[in-house]
Design a protein around this motif. Sequence first.
Motif, PDB file in Angstrom:
ATOM      1  N   LEU A 142      -9.931 -53.122 -20.703  1.00 35.85           N
ATOM      2  CA  LEU A 142      -9.555 -52.857 -19.472  1.00 35.85           C
ATOM      3  C   LEU A 142      -9.900 -51.960 -18.998  1.00 35.85           C
ATOM      4  O   LEU A 142     -11.040 -52.380 -17.633  1.00 35.85           O
ATOM      5  N   LEU A 168      -6.182 -57.910 -19.833  1.00 32.21           N
ATOM      6  CA  LEU A 168      -5.252 -57.435 -20.133  1.00 32.21           C
ATOM      7  C   LEU A 168      -4.935 -58.983 -21.710  1.00 32.21           C
ATOM      8  O   LEU A 168      -4.789 -58.062 -22.408  1.00 32.21           O
ATOM      9  N   ALA A 207      -7.360 -56.219 -14.149  1.00 28.35           N
ATOM     10  CA  ALA A 207      -6.809 -56.246 -14.978  1.00 28.35           C
ATOM     11  C   ALA A 207      -6.690 -56.639 -16.135  1.00 28.35           C
ATOM     12  O   ALA A 207      -5.740 -57.224 -17.326  1.00 28.35           O
TER      13      ALA A 207
END
Length: 240
Positions: A158, A192, A188
């Motif tokens: 991340l 993830l 992000a």
Amino acid sequence: MEILAMHISNGIINGPVAAAFAAFALVALAFCVLRGRQDLDDRLAPMAGLVAAFIFAVQMLNFPIFTGAVSGHLLGGALAAVLVGPWVGALCVAVVLIVQALVFGDGGVAMLGLNITNMAIIGTAVGYLLIALLLRVLPRNTNGLAVTAFVASVVSVLIASQGFVLQYWLGGTTDVGSSLGGLAGTMAVAHLLIGIGEGLITATTVVTVAKVRPDLVYALRGLRAAAPAAGPLPAGGGLR
């Protein structure tokens, strides 16, 4: 797609910013060489070669996210950090990125400084900082090691992805179709999912090595001596 997969292609970031990060990457890697030489021994040197080869092989395997619209692969920073340490680990990932760019065209050659900064330097540094912290507070057995490797992998991926956002803000030349905040959010979310996949691979790999040869895991050196009550790591319980 190549933005979301972390390998930045030529032309996405302008020349001056790419050159600045290339200089930063060279200085950082030179420092890693100096520090890494202190760690290298008959045990770590062959392990570094195996780690680099493993990361290279796994990075060639993509897994789809967002219903196949984007593909991701293991970045390897946390895996390298836990097995061979932050200095040698960063060098392992950097070598993989250089070979991929020069031989396979995966990431632009002119963008190597950017990619090395994000994946080799930021990814490995963040991964190792989390590993060092988590191994002090989690149970010192294979379960604790698995959680440590998983969390470090997810977070390092991340943070590395946000390195691209900073670089794009400084010198992006390609319209990504959203604001800087929107780009950060998209990166992000995508990373993830990539990080979860990487975390599972990293945790499985590290625990497998630790069960057989805990002395080969850089992050565990001195761990058993520091916590004799917990018993040897291989006897601390398997993953469930």
